[in-house]
Design a protein around this motif. Structure first.
Motif, mmCIF file in Angstrom:
data_model
loop_
_atom_site.group_PDB
_atom_site.id
_atom_site.type_symbol
_atom_site.label_atom_id
_atom_site.label_comp_id
_atom_site.label_asym_id
_atom_site.label_seq_id
_atom_site.Cartn_x
_atom_site.Cartn_y
_atom_site.Cartn_z
ATOM 1 N N PRO A 158 77.219 57.643 -9.006
ATOM 2 C CA PRO A 158 78.092 58.658 -9.606
ATOM 3 C C PRO A 158 77.307 59.461 -10.638
ATOM 4 O O PRO A 158 76.163 59.124 -10.965
ATOM 5 C CB PRO A 158 79.191 57.817 -10.269
ATOM 6 N N PRO A 159 77.872 60.522 -11.154
ATOM 7 C CA PRO A 159 77.187 61.274 -12.213
ATOM 8 C C PRO A 159 76.833 60.386 -13.402
ATOM 9 O O PRO A 159 77.459 59.347 -13.629
ATOM 10 C CB PRO A 159 78.216 62.348 -12.595
ATOM 11 N N ARG A 160 75.825 60.782 -14.118
ATOM 12 C CA ARG A 160 75.341 59.996 -15.251
ATOM 13 C C ARG A 160 76.470 59.653 -16.226
ATOM 14 O O ARG A 160 77.278 60.492 -16.582
ATOM 15 C CB ARG A 160 74.242 60.773 -15.977
ATOM 16 N N ARG A 161 76.515 58.386 -16.604
ATOM 17 C CA ARG A 161 77.486 57.836 -17.543
ATOM 18 C C ARG A 161 78.916 57.880 -17.021
ATOM 19 O O ARG A 161 79.872 57.686 -17.792
ATOM 20 C CB ARG A 161 77.403 58.557 -18.901
ATOM 21 N N ALA A 162 79.090 58.129 -15.740
ATOM 22 C CA ALA A 162 80.434 58.121 -15.143
ATOM 23 C C ALA A 162 80.650 56.811 -14.400
ATOM 24 O O ALA A 162 79.703 56.199 -13.903
ATOM 25 C CB ALA A 162 80.603 59.302 -14.201
ATOM 26 N N ASP A 199 88.658 63.033 -2.862
ATOM 27 C CA ASP A 199 87.322 63.322 -3.381
ATOM 28 C C ASP A 199 86.569 64.122 -2.325
ATOM 29 O O ASP A 199 85.789 63.588 -1.550
ATOM 30 C CB ASP A 199 86.591 62.004 -3.682
ATOM 31 N N GLU A 201 84.010 65.947 -2.276
ATOM 32 C CA GLU A 201 82.555 65.882 -2.269
ATOM 33 C C GLU A 201 82.044 64.706 -1.454
ATOM 34 O O GLU A 201 80.933 64.732 -0.928
ATOM 35 C CB GLU A 201 82.031 65.780 -3.707
ATOM 36 N N ARG A 205 78.733 63.168 1.713
ATOM 37 C CA ARG A 205 77.820 62.429 0.863
ATOM 38 C C ARG A 205 77.785 60.946 1.180
ATOM 39 O O ARG A 205 76.731 60.339 1.279
ATOM 40 C CB ARG A 205 78.239 62.643 -0.598
#
Length: 416
Positions: A158-162, A199, A201, A205
């Protein structure tokens, strides 16, 4: 026959957490047991953020040896250990530096499910990974053993710090809460459609996992819109998975011609031969009905055939040795099981495998476990030195394993 369901959600605490795995358990736990299992009745075991790999192994082993269908719903994150580069399910205490000791090795799942009757086991997963593990899985997709169905998805970091949400498994649980359990292939496609809507995205992915008895190899692909599900074709098993021991030879798939093209007939054509039987299915059926001696005889016969065909130490021979060791355990003969596992470890080491190789570690760990269950002190005292010698070379993942053997051996020797 009642089924068994294992609900497992695991993720590390703190900054190492990539997915809120435990958030799916209340939804899954609200589903009726018979719907989760697809059987009239079912036993449900729930594991939420377990701390110890051995605790997970104990529950998995109990579920794998239970009669009847088994369904595993597994949510969590995968990480590679730094030494062997093997995927592990991260547990509550897992950090990138301690994966090897605090995570649950994925190949243990294959090991525990390998003797189950083909088609009786289904594993549904929603897994997240870090960048390193994601790249590793792109070339080596996950498998869960011969004859077992695998459905689900693996998501990249996931995105950083998520912290990601297990949207696929939540979709599975929401569909099942309706009280209807569609065939797993249909359930899988419906969950993909629902979760990709939540989701968008993820549609291009995530890696989608679909393994069933109609497919000879694992299938991993980017998520696509739902397609008509593939229906099982009887009589086929997946090709061997990348485990230390080989899996049974696949049974050919029956092929029928379209109705518009009649098959040629000849009065001189011989009658088709029946497909070869699966020795693992025969052995499992014997064990489930309590015919342990017959199961052991079947496995012993296969081991001798492999010995004549391939010679001592061949993978095929080692495989049947491992089957015999498991059968002795199922029959309650801890001494025999320990002896065979010790022999398996010796054979693997003599073949040049490293002490930290999964097959070697598993053999010594199981020999150790069975040794502790031997009731006859004289027999346990006889096998203790051999186990201690192996533990010096193969310390395993559990701290203090060698000390445990030496301590108990000293106690046994003091009884003389």
């Amino acid at each position: 026959m009642p089924g068994t369901v294992l609900l497992l959600a695991a993720s590390p605490a703190g900054r190492s957490c990539l997915v809120d795995a435990a958030s799916v358990l209340p939804i899954l736990a609200a589903v009726a047991p018979d719907v989760l299992s697809g059987t009239d009745t079912a036993n449900v075991v729930e594991l939420a953020d377990p701390l110890e790999p051995q605790a997970v192994l104990t529950r998995l082993r109990a579920a794998a040896t239970a009669p009847g269908p088994l369904t595993i719903f597994l949510t969590g994150q995968l990480q590679l250990d730094r030494r062997q580069r093997l995927p592990h399910l991260a547990l509550a205490r897992t950090t990138p530096a301690t994966v090897r000791y605090t995570g649950f090795p994925w190949h243990w799942i294959r090991e525990e499910l390998r003797l189950r009757t083909p088609g009786s086991t289904a594993v549904v997963v929603d897994l997240h990974t870090d960048a390193e593990t994601w790249q590793h899985l792109a070339g080596q997709p996950l498998t869960v053993g011969p004859g077992a169905l695998l459905y689900g998805r693996v998501a990249p970091p996931p995105p950083r710090r998520a912290v990601a949400s297990p949207t696929y498994m939540k979709s599975v649980a929401t569909i099942l809460r309706s009280g209807h359990r569609p065939p797993l292939a249909h359930l899988h496609q419906q969950a993909l459609t629902r979760s990709s809507g939540e989701d968008p995205e993820a549609a291009g992915r995530d890696m989608v996992l679909t393994i069933d008895p109609t497919q000879p190899t694992p299938h991993a692909r980017p998520m696509q819109p739902a397609q008509p599900p593939m229906h099982p074709v009887p009589g086929f098993q997946p090709a061997p998975t990348p485990t230390p021991a080989p899996v049974p030879v696949p049974v050919p798939v029956p092929v029928s011609l379209p109705a518009s093209v009649p098959a040629p007939a000849s009065p001189m054509a011989p009658s088709p031969l029946p497909p070869p039987s699966d020795p693992h299915a025969e052995i499992t059926a014997a064990v489930e009905s309590g015919r342990h001696a017959e199961a052991a005889e079947l496995a012993g016969r296969r081991e001798q055939e492999a010995l004549r065909a391939y010679g001592p130490g061949a993978d095929e021979v080692v495989h049947w040795m491992e089957v015999r060791a498991d059968l002795a355990m199922f029959a309650g003969d801890a001494e025999l099981s320990c002896r065979i596992w010790l022999a398996v470890a010796d054979v693997r080491l003599a073949a040049g495998q490293e002490p930290g190789a999964p097959g070697v570690e598993a053999a010594v760990d199981r020999a150790h476990h069975q040794w502790g269950r031997i009731d006859d002190s004289a027999r346990a005292r006889e096998l203790g030195p051999a186990l201690a010698d192996l533990r010096l070379r193969v310390p395993g993942r559990r701290q203090g394993a060698l000390d445990d053997v030496q301590r108990n051996l000293s106690r046994l020797q003091a009884q003389v």
